[in-house]
Design a protein around this motif. Structure first.
Motif, PDB file in Angstrom:
ATOM      1  N   ASP A 135       0.710  -0.668  -0.063  1.00  9.97           N
ATOM      2  CA  ASP A 135      -0.103   0.186   0.039  1.00  9.97           C
ATOM      3  C   ASP A 135       1.077   1.080   0.126  1.00  9.97           C
ATOM      4  O   ASP A 135       0.625   2.484  -0.528  1.00  9.97           O
ATOM      5  N   GLU A 136       1.679   1.237   1.322  1.00 17.93           N
ATOM      6  CA  GLU A 136       2.716   2.349   0.576  1.00 17.93           C
ATOM      7  C   GLU A 136       3.107   2.764  -0.327  1.00 17.93           C
ATOM      8  O   GLU A 136       3.627   3.396  -0.617  1.00 17.93           O
ATOM      9  N   ASN A 188      -4.863   2.641  -0.504  1.00 17.00           N
ATOM     10  CA  ASN A 188      -4.122   2.529  -1.967  1.00 17.00           C
ATOM     11  C   ASN A 188      -3.886   1.288  -2.985  1.00 17.00           C
ATOM     12  O   ASN A 188      -4.425   1.862  -4.220  1.00 17.00           O
ATOM     13  N   GLU A 213       1.509   4.018  -3.079  1.00 16.13           N
ATOM     14  CA  GLU A 213       1.531   5.719  -2.590  1.00 16.13           C
ATOM     15  C   GLU A 213       2.377   6.706  -3.322  1.00 16.13           C
ATOM     16  O   GLU A 213       1.923   7.568  -3.877  1.00 16.13           O
TER      17      GLU A 213
END
Lengths: 204, 204
Positions: free
Chosen positions: B135-136, B178, B139
């Motif tokens: 997810d990061e 995200n 992002e």
């Protein structure tokens, strides 16, 4: 200027050695960083996805050992002459990965009884399944996995074979004549031979 | 003449769907062969390494689903602009594979108690570990996995997410904003949307 390579892994072969094999065969200098478990507990949180090996190229870090090997294979002209040949090489490596994952499932099992059961299945079913088919593929491809010539799949295979031999404490490859010849051919490539002589000695 | 593609797999998403996603998104016609277990017992011995999915391109057969996806990604300009970008894409997919293998270990466990334990670990540890990091990554890469643009890793992820959702019977992705946006973006790409509407409906 030539790229600067740095390989970070534990003091062992396992997932790090295929990377070291490919760099060595290509005649590239690399920093061979080997960390112990205490260093790892500190480093772990700074590493992408908390896993090693990593490869640094001019200060940029990559993770995932097979992806790293493929990148290096492409850098050094060991990844096939076209997209289809690249696919054949990748498929061999993914097949060896399937085998390696089954090996790891045995090797790192905590319960002794379960581990013994897993070893039996590995020896009697999984290894013969994969190795007989891989052996046949080498036979029909002129002593290499793909298209009668050396690729990073051959280097990957020879490096992983040393690791599996160490874990199984068994020269399992000797039952597969084409694979045995291939592994020995790779181990005796001049720069691989030199690397194997100078590297730190470990069982796994 | 345009290549003729044929995908052979079970009647399900799982490892076949990423291949179908990439071919669909590229606007390629393909034969979508779905075999049942009875057909498989006959076909198995004729298939490389006894596993599906396979991809036929003009009558030549390839195996290993991820290798096939990478091949198609390269054919259709979805595999990065240079070797380093290709490595980043490959590393994402190998990370998703690590997660998928942990999922399969739960999903296909035979013992009910063991399966329940594996599910708990998967939900509480494995999924959060990988998905928070992925997810990061999305992002900081402008809503995609690599370099602010669509690659075959995004298509791979969206296809596998549907399979995992079906297996877990849980919309686990909704906790990762995200990843959720990325999956929905892929599912709504015009040709993927059309494919998802016309394909046979299956849970896995």
């Amino acid at each position: 200027m030539a790229p600067k390579y740095k390989v970070t892994y534990f003091n062992g072969m396992a997932l790090g050695e295929p990377i070291r094999f490919i760099l060595s065969h290509a005649g590239k200098e690399f920093e061979d960083i080997r960390i112990d478990l205490e260093q790892w507990s500190t480093l772990k949180k700074d590493v992408p996805f908390g896993k090693i090996p990593t490869l640094e190229v001019d200060g940029k870090t990559a993770h995932q050992s097979v992806s790293i090997c493929r990148f290096l294979g492409r850098e050094f002209g060991l990844a096939g002459e076209n997209n289809w040949e690249g696919l054949q090489i990748d498929a061999v490596v993914d097949t060896i990965q399937d085998l390696r994952i089954a090996f790891a499932d045995f090797m790192y099992a905590e319960n002794k009884t379960v581990k013994a059961q897993k070893k039996e299945k590995l020896i009697n079913e999984t290894l013969p399944f994969y190795l007989s088919r891989l052996d046949e593929q080498v036979e029909i491809n002129g002593g290499y996995f793909v298209n009668n010539k050396l690729s990073w799949a051959d280097l990957y295979f020879a490096a992983i074979t040393e690791y599996l031999k160490g874990g199984l404490e068994d020269d399992f490859i000797s039952q597969y004549p084409n694979l045995k010849v291939l592994a020995e051919k790779v181990w005796n490539l001049p720069r691989i031979k030199a690397w194997r002589e100078k590297r730190p000695k470990t069982q796994l």
